[in-house]
Design a protein around this motif. Sequence first.
Motif, PDB file in Angstrom:
ATOM      1  N   GLU A 263       0.815  -1.230   0.000  1.00  0.00           N
ATOM      2  CA  GLU A 263       0.000   0.000   0.000  1.00  0.00           C
ATOM      3  C   GLU A 263       0.848   1.281   0.000  1.00  0.00           C
ATOM      4  O   GLU A 263       0.316   2.374  -0.199  1.00  0.00           O
ATOM      5  CB  GLU A 263      -0.930   0.023   1.212  1.00  0.00           C
ATOM      6  CG  GLU A 263      -2.056  -0.991   1.142  1.00  0.00           C
ATOM      7  CD  GLU A 263      -1.610  -2.401   1.534  1.00  0.00           C
ATOM      8  OE1 GLU A 263      -0.452  -2.565   1.960  1.00  0.00           O
ATOM      9  OE2 GLU A 263      -2.430  -3.327   1.407  1.00  0.00           O
ATOM     10  N   TYR A 264       2.154   1.167   0.275  1.00  0.00           N
ATOM     11  CA  TYR A 264       3.003   2.363   0.271  1.00  0.00           C
ATOM     12  C   TYR A 264       3.500   2.707  -1.139  1.00  0.00           C
ATOM     13  O   TYR A 264       4.211   3.682  -1.327  1.00  0.00           O
ATOM     14  CB  TYR A 264       4.187   2.183   1.234  1.00  0.00           C
ATOM     15  CG  TYR A 264       3.803   2.414   2.688  1.00  0.00           C
ATOM     16  CD1 TYR A 264       2.827   1.635   3.291  1.00  0.00           C
ATOM     17  CD2 TYR A 264       4.404   3.421   3.448  1.00  0.00           C
ATOM     18  CE1 TYR A 264       2.465   1.837   4.610  1.00  0.00           C
ATOM     19  CE2 TYR A 264       4.048   3.623   4.770  1.00  0.00           C
ATOM     20  CZ  TYR A 264       3.078   2.830   5.346  1.00  0.00           C
ATOM     21  OH  TYR A 264       2.715   3.034   6.652  1.00  0.00           O
ATOM     22  N   VAL A 266       2.377   4.361  -3.729  1.00  0.00           N
ATOM     23  CA  VAL A 266       1.243   5.233  -4.049  1.00  0.00           C
ATOM     24  C   VAL A 266       1.337   5.785  -5.466  1.00  0.00           C
ATOM     25  O   VAL A 266       2.407   5.791  -6.076  1.00  0.00           O
ATOM     26  CB  VAL A 266       1.129   6.409  -3.041  1.00  0.00           C
ATOM     27  CG1 VAL A 266       0.792   5.895  -1.663  1.00  0.00           C
ATOM     28  CG2 VAL A 266       2.409   7.235  -3.005  1.00  0.00           C
ATOM     29  N   THR A 299      -3.992   1.603   5.212  1.00  0.00           N
ATOM     30  CA  THR A 299      -3.042   2.710   5.071  1.00  0.00           C
ATOM     31  C   THR A 299      -3.686   3.974   4.494  1.00  0.00           C
ATOM     32  O   THR A 299      -3.444   5.079   4.967  1.00  0.00           O
ATOM     33  CB  THR A 299      -1.853   2.277   4.190  1.00  0.00           C
ATOM     34  OG1 THR A 299      -1.216   1.163   4.820  1.00  0.00           O
ATOM     35  CG2 THR A 299      -0.852   3.397   4.012  1.00  0.00           C
ATOM     36  N   LYS A 300      -4.543   3.795   3.482  1.00  0.00           N
ATOM     37  CA  LYS A 300      -5.105   4.990   2.823  1.00  0.00           C
ATOM     38  C   LYS A 300      -6.055   5.775   3.745  1.00  0.00           C
ATOM     39  O   LYS A 300      -6.407   6.912   3.442  1.00  0.00           O
ATOM     40  CB  LYS A 300      -5.786   4.624   1.519  1.00  0.00           C
ATOM     41  CG  LYS A 300      -6.983   3.723   1.668  1.00  0.00           C
ATOM     42  CD  LYS A 300      -7.641   3.487   0.312  1.00  0.00           C
ATOM     43  CE  LYS A 300      -8.693   2.404   0.424  1.00  0.00           C
ATOM     44  NZ  LYS A 300      -9.228   1.943  -0.822  1.00  0.00           N
ATOM     45  N   TYR A 301      -6.458   5.147   4.848  1.00  0.00           N
ATOM     46  CA  TYR A 301      -7.337   5.869   5.780  1.00  0.00           C
ATOM     47  C   TYR A 301      -6.560   6.564   6.904  1.00  0.00           C
ATOM     48  O   TYR A 301      -7.151   7.226   7.751  1.00  0.00           O
ATOM     49  CB  TYR A 301      -8.363   4.905   6.383  1.00  0.00           C
ATOM     50  CG  TYR A 301      -9.231   4.263   5.326  1.00  0.00           C
ATOM     51  CD1 TYR A 301     -10.158   5.029   4.613  1.00  0.00           C
ATOM     52  CD2 TYR A 301      -9.094   2.920   5.008  1.00  0.00           C
ATOM     53  CE1 TYR A 301     -10.933   4.455   3.615  1.00  0.00           C
ATOM     54  CE2 TYR A 301      -9.867   2.340   4.010  1.00  0.00           C
ATOM     55  CZ  TYR A 301     -10.785   3.117   3.320  1.00  0.00           C
ATOM     56  OH  TYR A 301     -11.548   2.562   2.328  1.00  0.00           O
ATOM     57  N   ILE A 423       2.076  11.183   4.404  1.00  0.00           N
ATOM     58  CA  ILE A 423       1.338   9.956   4.090  1.00  0.00           C
ATOM     59  C   ILE A 423       2.033   8.688   4.595  1.00  0.00           C
ATOM     60  O   ILE A 423       1.385   7.751   5.023  1.00  0.00           O
ATOM     61  CB  ILE A 423       1.037   9.919   2.576  1.00  0.00           C
ATOM     62  CG1 ILE A 423       0.060   8.833   2.214  1.00  0.00           C
ATOM     63  CG2 ILE A 423       2.292   9.792   1.732  1.00  0.00           C
ATOM     64  CD1 ILE A 423      -0.648   9.066   0.889  1.00  0.00           C
TER      65      ILE A 423
ATOM     66  N   LYS B  40     -13.549  10.454   3.732  1.00  0.00           N
ATOM     67  CA  LYS B  40     -13.165   9.198   3.095  1.00  0.00           C
ATOM     68  C   LYS B  40     -13.412   8.010   4.042  1.00  0.00           C
ATOM     69  O   LYS B  40     -13.654   6.894   3.599  1.00  0.00           O
ATOM     70  CB  LYS B  40     -11.686   9.266   2.711  1.00  0.00           C
ATOM     71  CG  LYS B  40     -11.225   8.126   1.836  1.00  0.00           C
ATOM     72  CD  LYS B  40      -9.765   8.296   1.450  1.00  0.00           C
ATOM     73  CE  LYS B  40      -9.256   7.105   0.652  1.00  0.00           C
ATOM     74  NZ  LYS B  40     -10.016   6.839  -0.577  1.00  0.00           N
TER      75      LYS B  40
END
Lengths: 485, 95
Positions: A263-264, A266, A299-301, A423, B40
């Motif tokens: 997930e890193y 991006v 991760t994106k949250y 991030i 989100k």
Amino acid sequence: MVDLNNISLTEIVKLVKLKKISSLELTNHYIKNIEKGKKLNCFITTCFDETIKNSKTFDAKKNYDSLLPGIPIAVKDLFCTKDVKTTAGSKILENFIPTYESTVTSNLWKEGAILLGKLNCDEFAMGSSNETSFFGNVINPIEKNLVPGGSSGGSSSALAASFTPATIGTDTGGSIRQPASFTGTVGLKPTYGLCSRWGIVAFASSLDQAGPMTKNVEDCALMLEAISSYDKKDSTSINKKKENYSKNLNKNIKGMKIGIPKEYRVDNMPKEIDQLWSKGIDILKKSGVKIIDISLPHTKYALPTYYIVAPAEASSNLARYDGVKFGYRSNKGKNLLEMYENTRGEGFGDEVKRRVLIGTYVLSSGYYDAYYLKAQKVRKLIKKDFDNSFRKVDAILTPSTPSSAFKIGEKTSDPISMYLNDIFTVPVNLAGLPAISLPAGQDSKGRPLGLQLISNSLDEQRMLNIAFAIESEISFKQNLNRWWE
Amino acid sequence: MPIDKSQVKKVAKLSRISLDDNKINSLSKDLDSILTFVEKLNELDTKEIKTLKSIADKTLEARNDIVDDGKIKNDILKNSPEKNEDFFIVPKVIE
């Protein structure tokens, strides 16, 4: 005579112990560097008379048996220092002179270090470029128009420019690791609770941690050893035996397992950062480490969660700045309420206002469940992702930041684009874990890039060992021509 | 649009921060984009998830309930913008 700007803190400590250099000589060296480097705007306050006096006192002593014997050190202006102005980069604390010393800084002085001055930072540590400071932005010694990162931007810049042989910062969402990455230095955010928060100007108490910023991994181990301690004045401080991180540092990482989280990777990440990541993976493989692909699905949250939790805590912590007990007071207003409002309206900068307002909103009646409670649940999921991974791996390797240092003013008009800088660093704070950023290369413009290692709670020794092994293979060289002098 | 100008005014009041109209305009825009960004999280179903209570992996310690004024009255008053010997002084509260 050795070039003090090009040797490590560890080597300087050795020279002092061998009486090859005195504390006063060191102090004079750094004062000269600082005076020639005012352009970089690293310092909010200096206290040279006291520094000189203290170094003379140190030199008259017979016992040099401490971790930081007579070493002059500048610290982020978020640490309260007794009788030395502490501003947190804010107008509201412009004239605040603490009557007490933070635990972390008193640990430094107990080990023989001497205060050189207080380093610029984003206002209340809210920022990723040091541009929100009331005392003006700091310049990155790498290049004239570059930000040094933030919020510990004065710290990273002063360290890279050799205004101090090592320093300490604070990290709420990346404020040590991102500026370290932007300046080609090493920065470590410890496990939540390893270093006391007592006497540090609070931003978001469940995320804030103090940590070392140094020129190499060995120095980082030494500084972490000096500042970490159990402190009953911080109710979240971990009661454990002090570790000898520097003595136990070694490069033997054979047989360890390192996770690479998919997930890193991006969108829009510069190719150079991807290549740097691969370089780190190759080095680890050659050192006998097993590379394992892992997933941290939430991760994106992390950033959206952070921008609810951190402002919520900030809005509560910053309620104390009311113009009554300490700090700035506006002289406008007919009554108490108007005095409060004008004091805070005049005393806080834009970014602080944004975060206090967001925090107040997400905690306010009718919105609490939808925002704050929701974020605390997602925070649990983020922590669980890491817990699951650490059943399979000893540490996790990622890039430190999605880009190299950017230009001053480049991201100030859009808060979200500024927030996206953190991030890769924010998830670690949400999970309370330790992480280190170490310089691993430069992009085509010669700007430093960092790699981040994340480990399980209280596993700092292993994390430092892995970083030490990578560092020795990567042989990162910083060539600063001291253009600011 | 998660937040409008009148809500920003209300939150500013709750936060005890005075803002002029220009600031309210610019902050409304910023706050709106930040709140849109954090929304989100609504993609996730968290009904079954327990709330995280503390990130510190320990039970908070209680200290003994002993009265201790610290004998630091002067230290506490030292940084006050306006004070007398024993008190912080503030503008008039009751008309």
